[in-house]
Design an enzyme around this catalytic site. Structure first.
Site, PDB file in Angstrom:
ATOM      1  N   THR A  39       0.801  -1.232   0.000  1.00  0.00           N
ATOM      2  CA  THR A  39       0.000   0.000   0.000  1.00  0.00           C
ATOM      3  C   THR A  39       0.835   1.284   0.000  1.00  0.00           C
ATOM      4  O   THR A  39       0.585   2.158  -0.833  1.00  0.00           O
ATOM      5  CB  THR A  39      -0.993  -0.019   1.184  1.00  0.00           C
ATOM      6  OG1 THR A  39      -1.605  -1.300   1.238  1.00  0.00           O
ATOM      7  CG2 THR A  39      -2.042   1.064   1.034  1.00  0.00           C
ATOM      8  N   ASP A  67       7.174  -1.887  11.801  1.00  0.00           N
ATOM      9  CA  ASP A  67       7.190  -3.280  12.268  1.00  0.00           C
ATOM     10  C   ASP A  67       8.197  -4.121  11.511  1.00  0.00           C
ATOM     11  O   ASP A  67       8.849  -3.644  10.590  1.00  0.00           O
ATOM     12  CB  ASP A  67       5.779  -3.892  12.181  1.00  0.00           C
ATOM     13  CG  ASP A  67       5.185  -3.808  10.778  1.00  0.00           C
ATOM     14  OD1 ASP A  67       5.864  -3.334   9.861  1.00  0.00           O
ATOM     15  OD2 ASP A  67       4.033  -4.228  10.606  1.00  0.00           O
ATOM     16  N   ASN A 135      -6.868  -9.184   7.955  1.00  0.00           N
ATOM     17  CA  ASN A 135      -7.621  -9.521   9.173  1.00  0.00           C
ATOM     18  C   ASN A 135      -7.841  -8.267  10.026  1.00  0.00           C
ATOM     19  O   ASN A 135      -8.196  -8.351  11.194  1.00  0.00           O
ATOM     20  CB  ASN A 135      -6.863 -10.576   9.998  1.00  0.00           C
ATOM     21  CG  ASN A 135      -5.483 -10.081  10.413  1.00  0.00           C
ATOM     22  OD1 ASN A 135      -5.078  -8.992  10.031  1.00  0.00           O
ATOM     23  ND2 ASN A 135      -4.776 -10.882  11.185  1.00  0.00           N
ATOM     24  N   GLY A 139       0.190  -2.652  11.449  1.00  0.00           N
ATOM     25  CA  GLY A 139       1.514  -3.122  11.854  1.00  0.00           C
ATOM     26  C   GLY A 139       1.369  -4.615  12.078  1.00  0.00           C
ATOM     27  O   GLY A 139       0.815  -5.332  11.248  1.00  0.00           O
ATOM     28  N   GLU A 142      -2.261  -7.669  15.928  1.00  0.00           N
ATOM     29  CA  GLU A 142      -3.221  -8.649  15.436  1.00  0.00           C
ATOM     30  C   GLU A 142      -4.535  -8.566  16.224  1.00  0.00           C
ATOM     31  O   GLU A 142      -4.573  -7.957  17.305  1.00  0.00           O
ATOM     32  CB  GLU A 142      -2.615 -10.058  15.600  1.00  0.00           C
ATOM     33  CG  GLU A 142      -1.327 -10.277  14.820  1.00  0.00           C
ATOM     34  CD  GLU A 142      -1.554 -10.505  13.319  1.00  0.00           C
ATOM     35  OE1 GLU A 142      -2.515  -9.949  12.757  1.00  0.00           O
ATOM     36  OE2 GLU A 142      -0.757 -11.228  12.721  1.00  0.00           O
ATOM     37  N   LYS A 200      -9.519  -5.004  -0.255  1.00  0.00           N
ATOM     38  CA  LYS A 200      -9.548  -4.323   1.040  1.00  0.00           C
ATOM     39  C   LYS A 200     -10.949  -3.781   1.383  1.00  0.00           C
ATOM     40  O   LYS A 200     -11.148  -3.190   2.441  1.00  0.00           O
ATOM     41  CB  LYS A 200      -8.531  -3.179   1.065  1.00  0.00           C
ATOM     42  CG  LYS A 200      -7.061  -3.620   0.992  1.00  0.00           C
ATOM     43  CD  LYS A 200      -6.570  -4.214   2.297  1.00  0.00           C
ATOM     44  CE  LYS A 200      -5.188  -4.850   2.220  1.00  0.00           C
ATOM     45  NZ  LYS A 200      -4.090  -3.911   2.215  1.00  0.00           N
TER      46      LYS A 200
HETATM   47  C1  GLP Z   1       1.546  -6.400   6.678  1.00  0.00           C
HETATM   48  C2  GLP Z   1       2.294  -5.406   7.602  1.00  0.00           C
HETATM   49  C3  GLP Z   1       1.536  -4.133   7.802  1.00  0.00           C
HETATM   50  C4  GLP Z   1       0.907  -3.737   6.484  1.00  0.00           C
HETATM   51  C5  GLP Z   1      -0.213  -4.710   6.195  1.00  0.00           C
HETATM   52  C6  GLP Z   1      -0.867  -4.510   4.852  1.00  0.00           C
HETATM   53  O1  GLP Z   1       1.550  -7.681   7.198  1.00  0.00           O
HETATM   54  N1  GLP Z   1       2.669  -5.932   8.868  1.00  0.00           N
HETATM   55  O2  GLP Z   1       2.383  -3.120   8.313  1.00  0.00           O
HETATM   56  O3  GLP Z   1       0.401  -2.433   6.543  1.00  0.00           O
HETATM   57  O4  GLP Z   1       0.210  -6.059   6.372  1.00  0.00           O
HETATM   58  O5  GLP Z   1       0.007  -4.813   3.805  1.00  0.00           O
HETATM   59  P1  GLP Z   1      -0.237  -4.440   2.293  1.00  0.00           P
HETATM   60  O6  GLP Z   1      -0.084  -2.959   2.180  1.00  0.00           O
HETATM   61  O7  GLP Z   1       0.853  -5.181   1.532  1.00  0.00           O
HETATM   62  O8  GLP Z   1      -1.603  -4.893   1.935  1.00  0.00           O
END
Ligand code: GLP
Length: 243
Positions: A39, A67, A135, A139, A142, A200
């Site tokens: 993103t 993270d 989910n 970061g 969870e 999303k």
């Molecule tokens: C990952 C990271 C997050 C991130 C999220 C969405 O696992 N730990 O910091 O913002 O999932 O990721 P993406 O932007 O690739 O959909």
């Protein structure tokens, strides 16, 4: 909380990059915290471009990585470290004293969390840019993580472990994550939560219209007075109320 809709991913990323660049112009010692992942990729590219083209002084900014996957070396191209180095630190030639990333190989991870917490206590985060996991995580906070947490190590959710494979060239064993906590998010002066694409849409609907609960971490964004959700039309497609 404010919600902003954009026609597409590019417009959304351009808005975020523009806002951050202008904020740095007004506050050259700005503290920026960012997530890695798909993103914020374009936001990072556009931000670097704007800072350079508009000759904005970014020599005094501080950069914080949100993270990291525990146990992964920074040389692994799927690590958050790798993303931050390639998208922000190297292009802007930030000095080591200007950036703070989790060392996921640290022998004592609780000391590593304490180091990041101390560093953030010394400087407020001005802008925090986060994404949202499938989910609802932010970061590596969870589902079920307390809204009061500082930095911590966490056992990753099954969804995170399987979706996370997309960052790696080959299958990797993902077990734990190390992450800033929601206390940091709530204390940040401004938070951007970004999401794009139809995949999303469901999590954005829950974030905006569902209950504010630790069981759906991203809902915390509604407890922040100066937070902005930036979404494209596809991510907004399941929202029931026109906004
Ligand atoms: C990952 C990271 C997050 C991130 C999220 C969405 O696992 N730990 O910091 O913002 O999932 O990721 P993406 O932007 O690739 O959909």
């Amino acid at each position: 909380m404010e919600l902003k809709r954009f026609k597409n991913y590019h417009e959304l990323s351009d808005f975020a990059a523009d806002d951050i660049a202008n904020s740095i112009k007004n506050n050259p010692s700005l503290v920026l915290c960012m997530a890695s992942g798909d993103t914020p990729k374009l936001t990072a590219d556009l931000l670097v471009k704007k800072l350079k083209e508009e000759k904005i002084d970014y020599s005094k900014i501080t950069f914080i990585g949100l993270d990291e996957w525990v146990g992964l070396p920074p040389t692994n191209s799927g690590s958050c470290h790798y993303f931050f180095q390639n998208k922000m630190i190297q292009p802007l030639q930030l000095k080591p004293s200007q950036y703070f990333l989790f060392d996921a190989l640290a022998k004592d991870l609780s000391m590593e969390c304490a180091r990041m917490d101390r560093m953030i206590t010394d400087r407020d985060i001005d802008i925090m840019v986060v994404g949202i996991g499938m989910n609802g995580h932010i970061g590596f906070n969870e589902p079920g993580t307390s809204f009061n947490n500082l930095s911590h190590v966490i056992e990753l959710d099954e969804v995170t472990k399987s979706v996370g494979q997309k960052y790696f060239n080959e299958q990797v064993e993902l077990g734990k994550g190390i992450t800033l906590g929601f206390k940091h998010l709530l204390n940040a002066k401004k938070v951007f939560l970004m999401a794009n694409g139809s995949k999303k849409a469901e999590v954005i609907k829950k974030t905006v219209e569902g209950q504010v609960t630790e069981n759906f971490p991203a809902s915390i964004i509604r407890q922040h007075e100066n937070s902005v959700i930036l979404i494209d039309e596809e991510a907004a497609s399941l929202l029931s109320k026109p906004r």
